[in-house]
Structures are given as structure tokens and as C-alpha cells.
Design a protein around this motif. Structure first.
Motif, mmCIF file in Angstrom:
data_model
loop_
_atom_site.group_PDB
_atom_site.id
_atom_site.type_symbol
_atom_site.label_atom_id
_atom_site.label_comp_id
_atom_site.label_asym_id
_atom_site.label_seq_id
_atom_site.Cartn_x
_atom_site.Cartn_y
_atom_site.Cartn_z
ATOM 1 N N GLN A 136 27.649 71.470 -16.870
ATOM 2 C CA GLN A 136 27.053 71.043 -18.140
ATOM 3 C C GLN A 136 27.380 69.585 -18.445
ATOM 4 O OE1 GLN A 136 28.840 74.071 -20.506
ATOM 5 N NE2 GLN A 136 26.997 75.303 -20.644
ATOM 6 N N VAL A 137 28.641 69.227 -18.274
ATOM 7 C CA VAL A 137 29.071 67.868 -18.611
ATOM 8 C C VAL A 137 28.486 66.856 -17.630
ATOM 9 C CG1 VAL A 137 31.040 66.328 -18.903
ATOM 10 C CG2 VAL A 137 31.189 68.678 -19.711
ATOM 11 N N GLU A 138 28.483 67.210 -16.351
ATOM 12 C CA GLU A 138 27.916 66.299 -15.357
ATOM 13 C C GLU A 138 26.435 66.062 -15.626
ATOM 14 O OE1 GLU A 138 27.709 65.714 -10.482
ATOM 15 O OE2 GLU A 138 28.481 67.590 -11.321
ATOM 16 N N LEU A 139 25.726 67.126 -15.987
ATOM 17 C CA LEU A 139 24.297 67.007 -16.306
ATOM 18 C C LEU A 139 24.086 66.101 -17.522
ATOM 19 C CD1 LEU A 139 21.329 67.810 -15.991
ATOM 20 C CD2 LEU A 139 21.835 69.888 -17.316
ATOM 21 N N ALA A 140 24.865 66.342 -18.567
ATOM 22 C CA ALA A 140 24.733 65.529 -19.792
ATOM 23 C C ALA A 140 25.060 64.063 -19.500
ATOM 24 C CB ALA A 140 25.663 66.069 -20.876
ATOM 25 N N LEU A 145 23.307 58.463 -18.678
ATOM 26 C CA LEU A 145 23.444 57.223 -17.919
ATOM 27 C C LEU A 145 22.127 56.724 -17.330
ATOM 28 C CD1 LEU A 145 26.768 57.655 -15.899
ATOM 29 C CD2 LEU A 145 26.252 55.843 -17.531
ATOM 30 N N LEU A 146 21.201 57.631 -17.025
ATOM 31 C CA LEU A 146 19.981 57.255 -16.309
ATOM 32 C C LEU A 146 19.262 56.039 -16.891
ATOM 33 C CD1 LEU A 146 18.072 57.864 -13.975
ATOM 34 C CD2 LEU A 146 16.896 59.511 -15.442
ATOM 35 N N PRO A 147 18.976 56.014 -18.206
ATOM 36 C CA PRO A 147 18.290 54.823 -18.742
ATOM 37 C C PRO A 147 19.225 53.634 -18.968
ATOM 38 C CG PRO A 147 18.701 56.391 -20.508
ATOM 39 C CD PRO A 147 19.162 57.047 -19.239
ATOM 40 N N ARG A 148 20.528 53.821 -18.715
ATOM 41 C CA ARG A 148 21.504 52.770 -19.006
ATOM 42 C C ARG A 148 22.083 52.116 -17.749
ATOM 43 N NH1 ARG A 148 21.476 56.424 -23.021
ATOM 44 N NH2 ARG A 148 21.809 55.666 -25.155
ATOM 45 N N ASN A 180 18.412 59.056 -6.900
ATOM 46 C CA ASN A 180 19.460 60.034 -6.582
ATOM 47 C C ASN A 180 19.885 60.815 -7.824
ATOM 48 O OD1 ASN A 180 19.479 59.257 -3.916
ATOM 49 N ND2 ASN A 180 21.203 57.837 -4.135
ATOM 50 N N ILE A 181 19.976 60.109 -8.962
ATOM 51 C CA ILE A 181 20.378 60.781 -10.205
ATOM 52 C C ILE A 181 19.323 61.801 -10.630
ATOM 53 C CG2 ILE A 181 20.684 60.428 -12.688
ATOM 54 C CD1 ILE A 181 22.203 57.920 -12.101
ATOM 55 N N ARG A 182 18.047 61.428 -10.532
ATOM 56 C CA ARG A 182 16.979 62.368 -10.902
ATOM 57 C C ARG A 182 17.034 63.627 -10.034
ATOM 58 N NH1 ARG A 182 13.789 57.460 -10.951
ATOM 59 N NH2 ARG A 182 13.539 56.734 -13.109
ATOM 60 N N ASN A 183 17.277 63.428 -8.749
ATOM 61 C CA ASN A 183 17.404 64.582 -7.856
ATOM 62 C C ASN A 183 18.608 65.430 -8.230
ATOM 63 O OD1 ASN A 183 15.184 63.721 -6.396
ATOM 64 N ND2 ASN A 183 16.395 62.643 -4.840
ATOM 65 N N ARG A 184 19.706 64.746 -8.573
ATOM 66 C CA ARG A 184 20.933 65.458 -8.951
ATOM 67 C C ARG A 184 20.730 66.231 -10.256
ATOM 68 N NH1 ARG A 184 25.059 68.205 -7.176
ATOM 69 N NH2 ARG A 184 26.958 67.981 -8.415
ATOM 70 N N ILE A 185 20.017 65.647 -11.205
ATOM 71 C CA ILE A 185 19.729 66.315 -12.477
ATOM 72 C C ILE A 185 18.937 67.596 -12.243
ATOM 73 C CG2 ILE A 185 18.307 66.137 -14.576
ATOM 74 C CD1 ILE A 185 19.243 63.217 -14.813
ATOM 75 N N THR A 186 17.939 67.535 -11.345
ATOM 76 C CA THR A 186 17.131 68.719 -11.019
ATOM 77 C C THR A 186 17.996 69.831 -10.447
ATOM 78 O OG1 THR A 186 15.208 67.319 -10.581
ATOM 79 C CG2 THR A 186 15.151 69.555 -9.688
ATOM 80 N N LEU A 187 18.900 69.471 -9.522
ATOM 81 C CA LEU A 187 19.790 70.458 -8.902
ATOM 82 C C LEU A 187 20.772 71.047 -9.916
ATOM 83 C CD1 LEU A 187 20.609 68.666 -5.512
ATOM 84 C CD2 LEU A 187 19.260 70.747 -5.816
ATOM 85 N N LEU A 188 21.308 70.189 -10.797
ATOM 86 C CA LEU A 188 22.271 70.660 -11.804
ATOM 87 C C LEU A 188 21.615 71.620 -12.792
ATOM 88 C CD1 LEU A 188 24.199 67.330 -12.509
ATOM 89 C CD2 LEU A 188 25.177 69.405 -11.518
#
Length: 415
Positions: A136-140, A145-148, A180-188
Motif C-alpha cells: 500500500q505504501v509503496e503504491l501510494a 512521485l510520478l508527476p514529481r 518503469n514506475i507506471r509498470n510497477r504501479i500496475t503490478l502493485l
């Protein structure tokens, strides 16, 4: 020691050096000096919890933040000069920054920039223990961070083995990171759905037993109280967010079994988007039959903390639950002196002493919650039995709702 000598010393120093930080806060017109100091004290405590050391505080009186750099140009130059001279590692803002503000500040100051949300998220990430909390925390954190992302790339480099890297990553690497972050968000998200299904199944198995959730402002002694009642060893530290994962224990008092859960502490300015970061804890609160609201009575602004917790409970649709208010840390305050005693004291003594009118608080909050509050000190065991009796009285009321005839043979009545 010259600046060159300090840099040379850092180059050959193999020990892990504690990072340093300066704090920045905007003071609104209606905000008092005392309130500003309290907010910065809390921010410094958060910074310490992350593992960094606060070396200076900057404030600026403004009605609203500068759209580009949050603070005015003059204050920004002052901050820039300080961090350059003292080689400060990070600047932490007591409010949330927009993506453009964060990018501009990192470009101007050339150090890591934290806003309040990112600071709390990193503490959550550091504290989380269970698979659900970590996910949960990693996803949040990634969603925040993505837009920042900027060329400073500092917050992601923490995951790559070091918090002090100051180098840029380049535009290409930023785009690669974003992908990479977008892919990670999908997996999380997928992983979280699977974990939450398991959690729902576990909670369904708890039907038929009273559930009690311990809530309160962060660092008020909730885990210490849990340890007293459950006789277990839940982590209890003098740090903000010592508990991020929800901890559930089965307890039996006066032949009545119930589930008692510890929860993450609430805090001032907790942004709405962070609430999902501890959804598992909030589910324990939403589904509880009774809330035990723990308050640090020794804190000079404990009534503000009560208001913050009450507001947050309302926001998560848990404001209508019965609440047993527990004023903790009574050993750190003094009861109001009698009229005769106060006559023999100077005005200075009366002002300096940390006096609390227990009787007035009991009457006031007893009317608000409908349940008489308890005054205790979990740290040294003062009034623990009084708390146990109050707790079992309220648990019995909830137990009777589930099993109406269970207590018919006992001399117990519901008021």
C-alpha cells in the motif's frame, strides 16, 4: 576547518553520516507564533523519525504560497545561501508542494526536496512490516512521485542504495523511470487486490466477536496501552508512526472475548490521498464496534489533537461509533490545586506548572461521547484497573448486541 577541508574529510570518511535538513514553513496571518513553533516541532520530530537531523528552521509570513517556488525569492536566496554554506542535504516543507514547485525548488537548491506528504510516505515505507502495508505504501509513494520526478532524481535513488547522491539522471532516464514506475504501479495494484481479498476473508471469519480499535494522534501511547492489555510485546517507541501495520490481538476480560487492534496514529495535515496508504488499518477502525481514543494529556495542545482525530474519523465514515476516551500520560501533568493552595502560589508558579483540570475534562468529554473518560498513565501502570473496568463495561454492551441473552444470568444492565 575550511569548506575544502570539510569536503575532503567527507570524501575519505567511510562512516555513514546522518543527513541534515532545514525546515520551511509559511506563517498565515491568523497563525500565532506558538502555533507555528508547534507545527515546526512536529515537522522536526517527523524528520528525526526518518533518520535526518534538523539544523535550522525558516519561516516566512505569507497568505498563500508562491506559485513557482512556494516561498518568496528573497527567502529562497536565504535558504540557498544557508544550505550551500553548511552543505545541508535536504529541505523539508511543512505543506504539500505541487509538481512544478518541487521541480523548480530542486533546480534552484540542488538538494533533495521533501514536502509533508513525501516525508510521511517515506516514514511509512520505512516502518511497514506486513506485505499489505508495504504494498500500500509503496503504491501510494510511486503515485505521488510520478508527476514529481526531476533531473535531481533523488527520491528514487534511495531505492538504488544511498540517500546522499546529488547527481542528475538526465531527461532520458527520467522518461525511463516514469515508464518503469507506471509498470510497477500496475503490478502493485494487482498484488494489492489479491492481498485485500485475503484480508476480507479473514475479517469475515471474525464475525460474532466484538472488535475494538485503539485510535489516537501519533505518539500518544497506543502501543504501550495495547501491551498492557494483551500482555504482548508490540513495538512502542517515542517516535511518530512507530506503528504503521495494524496489529490485532484476541483478549478475554471478565469471561468476554474480544479483538483489540492497534492502528496507525493520525496527524495534523494528513492529506486525503495518504489515507489509502494505511487502508488496512482504517478497515479495522471502520469495522470496529468500539473505539478507544487515546490522548496524550501532557501535550499542551491535546485538545487540538482530539479535534484532528475526530475530524479524521468523520472523514473515513467512522465518526458515529461509540468512543471510550482515555487521557494517557497523567504522570506528566499535575492536577489543579485547590483554591487554598492556589492562593499561596505566585502567578508565575501557576503559569509555569502543567496543571490540568481532570474534573472539568471528565464532565465536558463525558457529555460529548456519552461514556465517562478514563485518566491513566500506561507507561507506569497508573489507573490500569480503572481502564480495564471501563473497557470491559463497554465491550459487554457491544457483546450483548451480538448475543442478547448471553449475560441474562449476570447482574449487568445496559444504561
Amino acid at each position: 576547518m575550511s569548506k575544502y577541508s570539510r569536503k575532503l574529510q567527507k570524501l575519505f570518511d567511510t562512516s555513514v553520516e546522518q543527513e541534515t535538513a532545514v525546515l520551511v514553513s509559511i506563517v498565515r496571518q491568523q497563525q500565532s507564533e506558538q502555533e507555528t513553533e508547534e507545527h515546526l516541532d512536529e515537522l522536526a520530530f517527523l524528520t528525526e523519525t526518518l533518520g535526518a537531523k534538523t539544523v535550522y528552521r525558516f519561516t516566512q509570513k505569507m497568505e498563500k504560497p508562491d506559485i513557482r517556488t512556494f516561498v518568496g525569492s528573497g527567502k529562497l536566496e536565504e535558504i540557498q545561501a544557508y544550505i550551500k554554506h553548511f552543505e545541508v542535504d535536504m529541505v523539508i516543507f511543512d505543506d504539500d508542494l505541487s509538481p512544478s514547485q518541487m521541480r523548480n525548488l530542486e533546480n534552484e537548491l540542488k538538494v533533495k526536496i521533501y514536502d509533508r506528504s513525501l516525508l510521511i510516505l517515506d516514514i511509512f515505507l520505512k516502518r511497514a512490516q506486513t506485505a499489505q502495508a508495504k504494498t500500500q505504501v509503496e503504491l501510494a509513494r510511486f503515485q505521488y512521485l510520478l508527476p514529481r520526478l526531476t533531473r535531481m532524481w533523488t527520491h528514487l535513488e534511495r531505492q538504488r542504495g544511498g540517500t546522499s547522491t546529488r547527481g542528475g539522471a538526465g531527461e532520458k532516464e527520467i522518461e525511463t523511470d516514469k515508464r518503469n514506475i507506471r509498470n510497477r504501479i500496475t503490478l502493485l495494484k494487482q498484488k494489492l487486490r489479491e492481498i485485500e481479498k485475503q484480508g476480507e476473508t479473514q475479517r469475515k471469519g471474525r464475525k460474532g466477536i466484538v472488535r475494538v480499535a485503539v485510535v489516537g494522534y501519533t505518539n500518544v501511547g497506543k502501543s504501550t496501552l495495547m501491551n498492557l492489555i494483551t500482555k504482548t510485546d508490540i513495538l512502542a517507541e517515542n517516535k511518530l508512526f512507530a506503528t504503521v501495520d495494524s496489529t490485532v490481538r484476541k483478549v478475554v476480560l471478565d469471561t468476554i472475548p474480544f479483538l483489540l487492534s492497534d492502528t496507525v496514529g493520525f496527524i495534523r495535515k494528513l492529506p486525503t490521498h495518504l489515507i489509502e496508504a494505511f487502508k488496512s488499518t482504517l478497515d479495522e477502525i471502520r469495522e470496529a464496534d468500539l473505539l478507544v481514543h487515546v490522548v496524550d494529556i501532557s501535550h499542551p495542545h491535546f485538545e487540538d489533537h482530539i479535534a484532528v482525530v475526530t475530524q479524521t474519523l468523520n472523514e473515513i465514515k467512522a465518526g458515529d461509533k461509540p468512543v471510550l476516551l482515555v487521557f494517557n500520560k497523567t504522570d506528566l501533568v499535575e492536577t489543579m490545586p485547590s483554591e487554598e493552595e492556589s492562593m499561596n502560589m505566585s502567578e508565575h508558579e501557576l503559569e509555569e506548572a502543567n496543571y490540568v483540570d481532570f474534573a472539568a475534562l471528565a464532565e465536558s468529554y463525558g457529555k460529548k461521547t456519552g461514556i465517562p473518560p478514563v485518566f491513566m498513565a500506561a507507561g507506569n501502570g497508573t489507573n490500569v484497573e480503572e481502564f480495564r473496568e471501563a473497557l470491559i463495561t463497554e465491550v459487554k454492551k457491544q457483546h450483548r448486541k451480538i448475543y442478547p441473552h448471553y449475560l441474562d444470568d449476570q447482574t449487568f444492565s445496559i444504561n
